[in-house]
Design a protein around this motif. Sequence first.
Motif, PDB file in Angstrom:
ATOM      1  N   PRO A   7      29.486  46.294  29.292  1.00  0.00           N
ATOM      2  CA  PRO A   7      28.019  46.345  29.034  1.00  0.00           C
ATOM      3  C   PRO A   7      27.207  47.612  29.285  1.00  0.00           C
ATOM      4  O   PRO A   7      26.391  48.282  28.530  1.00  0.00           O
ATOM      5  CB  PRO A   7      27.440  45.224  29.453  1.00  0.00           C
ATOM      6  CG  PRO A   7      28.528  44.263  29.591  1.00  0.00           C
ATOM      7  CD  PRO A   7      29.756  45.183  30.000  1.00  0.00           C
ATOM      8  N   SER A   8      27.413  48.115  30.399  1.00  0.00           N
ATOM      9  CA  SER A   8      26.656  49.128  31.025  1.00  0.00           C
ATOM     10  C   SER A   8      26.977  50.293  30.161  1.00  0.00           C
ATOM     11  O   SER A   8      26.050  51.257  29.794  1.00  0.00           O
ATOM     12  CB  SER A   8      26.672  49.443  32.417  1.00  0.00           C
ATOM     13  OG  SER A   8      26.222  48.399  33.035  1.00  0.00           O
ATOM     14  N   ILE A   9      28.065  50.636  29.880  1.00  0.00           N
ATOM     15  CA  ILE A   9      28.707  51.891  29.187  1.00  0.00           C
ATOM     16  C   ILE A   9      28.181  51.863  27.566  1.00  0.00           C
ATOM     17  O   ILE A   9      27.873  52.805  27.219  1.00  0.00           O
ATOM     18  CB  ILE A   9      30.330  51.923  29.193  1.00  0.00           C
ATOM     19  CG1 ILE A   9      30.780  52.138  30.804  1.00  0.00           C
ATOM     20  CG2 ILE A   9      30.867  53.102  28.306  1.00  0.00           C
ATOM     21  CD1 ILE A   9      30.151  53.478  31.417  1.00  0.00           C
ATOM     22  N   ALA A  10      28.359  50.649  27.109  1.00  0.00           N
ATOM     23  CA  ALA A  10      27.802  50.282  25.739  1.00  0.00           C
ATOM     24  C   ALA A  10      26.091  50.722  25.759  1.00  0.00           C
ATOM     25  O   ALA A  10      25.863  51.580  24.985  1.00  0.00           O
ATOM     26  CB  ALA A  10      28.060  48.965  25.385  1.00  0.00           C
ATOM     27  N   ALA A  11      25.483  50.278  26.709  1.00  0.00           N
ATOM     28  CA  ALA A  11      23.934  50.580  26.677  1.00  0.00           C
ATOM     29  C   ALA A  11      23.779  52.245  26.746  1.00  0.00           C
ATOM     30  O   ALA A  11      23.200  52.837  26.049  1.00  0.00           O
ATOM     31  CB  ALA A  11      23.468  50.030  27.813  1.00  0.00           C
ATOM     32  N   PHE A  98      23.628  57.082  40.910  1.00  0.00           N
ATOM     33  CA  PHE A  98      23.031  57.113  42.119  1.00  0.00           C
ATOM     34  C   PHE A  98      23.373  56.087  42.845  1.00  0.00           C
ATOM     35  O   PHE A  98      23.811  56.148  43.975  1.00  0.00           O
ATOM     36  CB  PHE A  98      21.579  56.954  41.769  1.00  0.00           C
ATOM     37  CG  PHE A  98      20.676  57.118  42.835  1.00  0.00           C
ATOM     38  CD1 PHE A  98      20.011  58.405  43.394  1.00  0.00           C
ATOM     39  CD2 PHE A  98      20.048  55.887  43.348  1.00  0.00           C
ATOM     40  CE1 PHE A  98      19.291  58.307  44.111  1.00  0.00           C
ATOM     41  CE2 PHE A  98      19.391  55.871  44.470  1.00  0.00           C
ATOM     42  CZ  PHE A  98      18.729  57.061  44.924  1.00  0.00           C
ATOM     43  N   ALA A  99      23.671  55.036  42.301  1.00  0.00           N
ATOM     44  CA  ALA A  99      24.230  53.580  42.576  1.00  0.00           C
ATOM     45  C   ALA A  99      25.447  53.717  43.550  1.00  0.00           C
ATOM     46  O   ALA A  99      25.763  53.338  44.555  1.00  0.00           O
ATOM     47  CB  ALA A  99      24.191  52.569  41.698  1.00  0.00           C
ATOM     48  N   VAL A 100      26.287  54.539  42.593  1.00  0.00           N
ATOM     49  CA  VAL A 100      27.695  54.659  43.464  1.00  0.00           C
ATOM     50  C   VAL A 100      27.720  55.621  44.688  1.00  0.00           C
ATOM     51  O   VAL A 100      28.609  55.702  45.735  1.00  0.00           O
ATOM     52  CB  VAL A 100      28.870  54.954  42.334  1.00  0.00           C
ATOM     53  CG1 VAL A 100      28.902  56.426  41.940  1.00  0.00           C
ATOM     54  CG2 VAL A 100      30.103  54.560  42.781  1.00  0.00           C
ATOM     55  N   ASP A 183      24.187  44.671  37.848  1.00  0.00           N
ATOM     56  CA  ASP A 183      23.691  45.099  36.567  1.00  0.00           C
ATOM     57  C   ASP A 183      24.021  46.205  36.102  1.00  0.00           C
ATOM     58  O   ASP A 183      23.907  46.710  34.858  1.00  0.00           O
ATOM     59  CB  ASP A 183      22.066  44.851  36.545  1.00  0.00           C
ATOM     60  CG  ASP A 183      21.548  45.772  37.807  1.00  0.00           C
ATOM     61  OD1 ASP A 183      22.386  46.195  38.863  1.00  0.00           O
ATOM     62  OD2 ASP A 183      20.368  46.581  37.448  1.00  0.00           O
ATOM     63  N   LEU A 184      24.515  47.291  36.858  1.00  0.00           N
ATOM     64  CA  LEU A 184      25.180  48.566  36.318  1.00  0.00           C
ATOM     65  C   LEU A 184      26.541  48.608  36.265  1.00  0.00           C
ATOM     66  O   LEU A 184      26.805  49.560  35.640  1.00  0.00           O
ATOM     67  CB  LEU A 184      24.486  49.562  37.612  1.00  0.00           C
ATOM     68  CG  LEU A 184      23.082  49.638  37.799  1.00  0.00           C
ATOM     69  CD1 LEU A 184      22.955  50.607  39.102  1.00  0.00           C
ATOM     70  CD2 LEU A 184      22.477  50.375  36.602  1.00  0.00           C
ATOM     71  N   PHE A 185      27.367  48.017  37.045  1.00  0.00           N
ATOM     72  CA  PHE A 185      28.789  47.812  37.095  1.00  0.00           C
ATOM     73  C   PHE A 185      29.468  46.528  36.866  1.00  0.00           C
ATOM     74  O   PHE A 185      29.057  45.471  37.566  1.00  0.00           O
ATOM     75  CB  PHE A 185      29.323  48.393  38.611  1.00  0.00           C
ATOM     76  CG  PHE A 185      29.095  49.850  38.885  1.00  0.00           C
ATOM     77  CD1 PHE A 185      29.931  51.059  38.226  1.00  0.00           C
ATOM     78  CD2 PHE A 185      27.947  50.230  39.433  1.00  0.00           C
ATOM     79  CE1 PHE A 185      29.663  52.184  38.516  1.00  0.00           C
ATOM     80  CE2 PHE A 185      27.423  51.750  39.546  1.00  0.00           C
ATOM     81  CZ  PHE A 185      28.588  52.511  39.403  1.00  0.00           C
ATOM     82  N   GLN A 186      30.119  46.371  35.613  1.00  0.00           N
ATOM     83  CA  GLN A 186      30.483  45.111  35.279  1.00  0.00           C
ATOM     84  C   GLN A 186      32.255  45.131  35.375  1.00  0.00           C
ATOM     85  O   GLN A 186      32.651  46.505  35.029  1.00  0.00           O
ATOM     86  CB  GLN A 186      30.338  44.778  34.075  1.00  0.00           C
ATOM     87  CG  GLN A 186      28.942  44.312  33.722  1.00  0.00           C
ATOM     88  CD  GLN A 186      27.915  45.808  33.498  1.00  0.00           C
ATOM     89  OE1 GLN A 186      28.273  46.578  32.651  1.00  0.00           O
ATOM     90  NE2 GLN A 186      26.847  45.643  34.133  1.00  0.00           N
TER      91      GLN A 186
END
Lengths: 376, 170
Positions: A7-11, A98-100, A183-186
């Motif tokens: 989903p995050s990549i799709a967004a 940033f998160a990773v 919310d960022l990595f599924q």
Amino acid sequence: MAAELEPSIAATLAGGAAVRALGPYALRSVADVKTALETFLSAEAGRAMTVSNLKRMGGGASKEQFVFEIPNVTGTTRCVLRMDPLEAAVLTNREREFAVLRAMQNVIPVPDALWLDSDGSVLGRPALITSFVSGVTKPSNITTNVSGFGTVLGLELRRALAVPFMRHLSAIHQFDWRRLPRDLFQAPDADPEQAARWQVNWWTEVWRDDALCGIPLMGLAERWLREHLPATRELVLVHSDYRTGNFLFDEARQEITAVLDWELAHIGDYHQDLAWIAIKAWSHVENDVLLASGLMPVDELVNRYQAETGRKVDRQTFFFYQVLSVYQCVVICLGTSLRAAHEAHNHQDALLSWLAAAGYVFLSDLADLLDAGALR
Amino acid sequence: MNPSIDLRLRSMMRAITEVIMPAVDPQNSLAQEQIRLLLGHLHALSLQVTHAPRLAAIELNELQQLARELLTHAVGGPATQRAAARVTALVGGSDHAALAHAVEALLIASGEDGGAEFKNDAETRVLAFSRAEVLRGRAWFKAMGFDTNPERLPDIPTLLAAYDRTKEIS
């Protein structure tokens, strides 16, 4: 029907489609960036911040990158600003990067992730700021093409770097990806093939969105990939651009000082990083043996990885990710890079249209792989 | 027509090398990198420019031939038939990019519901076509320095002459 994607990549891809009608992209002036940076950092710090010695950096393969200094208690801290143009060689998300980076602090050497402007509301475009890390991406006495292509490491250096290179790869894959923001990595954990399917869907969708001209071999490759999705035995954090050219090292100490370029990181199959390391373009042949990423023969890479992690490397799965990796390289070179240059959506159109030419080298590798895979 | 394209390209390269490059701030790494890229592009263009129309004609001709061969064998379900119809509509035209997209789509559709014989035949034909297409691409962009075995690649005039000889034989 929309392809099934993380989903995050799709967004992120949907966000990219939204900017397609904009442009052209104008190079940011250093003075403009300085003003924006001081406004941003002052708001973050809650006091007036002054930026000094702000300079553009080369490299970065299509992101806007600057180095600058800010005052600290004892002197100054050197930082790097990494900012999106409208389009680049790959479409990725600074918030994920940033998160990773934050997640990797104290796991392996990475730049400190300091600040994020995820939507570009202050800096003008989505951007992140990291600490500056000293080191080089290639020996200072050699000349190479763009983005690490053609880097040749001497025997002594590659023996020295191979050890931390494998140790850091193992640490990335040992990292508990459940600690990443959900919310960022599924995680592709619905079925065993989902990890591979998400990757195939990601890169085929990008190719369909960006390719200015079709290539029959890419159609054949997509068909092959869809018919050979491997089951993933164990999900790991995949760096997804782990190779020579994407880490900094200290030439004197022969030690890796930072692993860079985390923008493609995702949860997936560890074979993907191994296959990427062994791509010919950033490897070289010595005495008829391909040295993966210029560091070690592919068999040694596999053996060292198995010894370091206790995981089994499945040759069929490795082969699948070799095909996917080279397919992805063609997408980046002849798809997204050319599209960004075509739309005048980047400040380095000349670099992107130069990089595109490498696409034929990757297509040659893809034809070799599909030929070899025809009987599988 | 004078001044020729070749002369103008060489003049631009000389101006960049002798006038602009020395004037660019050595501390400005982006500008330094860009100026080297421009020189590289101009050098590659000078090798390609007289051959570009010929190469474009070859590329279109080869793609049309592949498309016609695939259509002859294109057996399958609705997805394959729809994709084949699109190729049929484009194969006689001159829009290389659109035909290439359509051929690509036909191959992907064959993965959904193509007949087994068509799929095997298409694989053989596309791989053979791609070997030649990729060799032309690598030779065309040899001057840009990405190829790991540039010494094994023909220069552009030799590549085109070899193509013409092949066609005479066939």
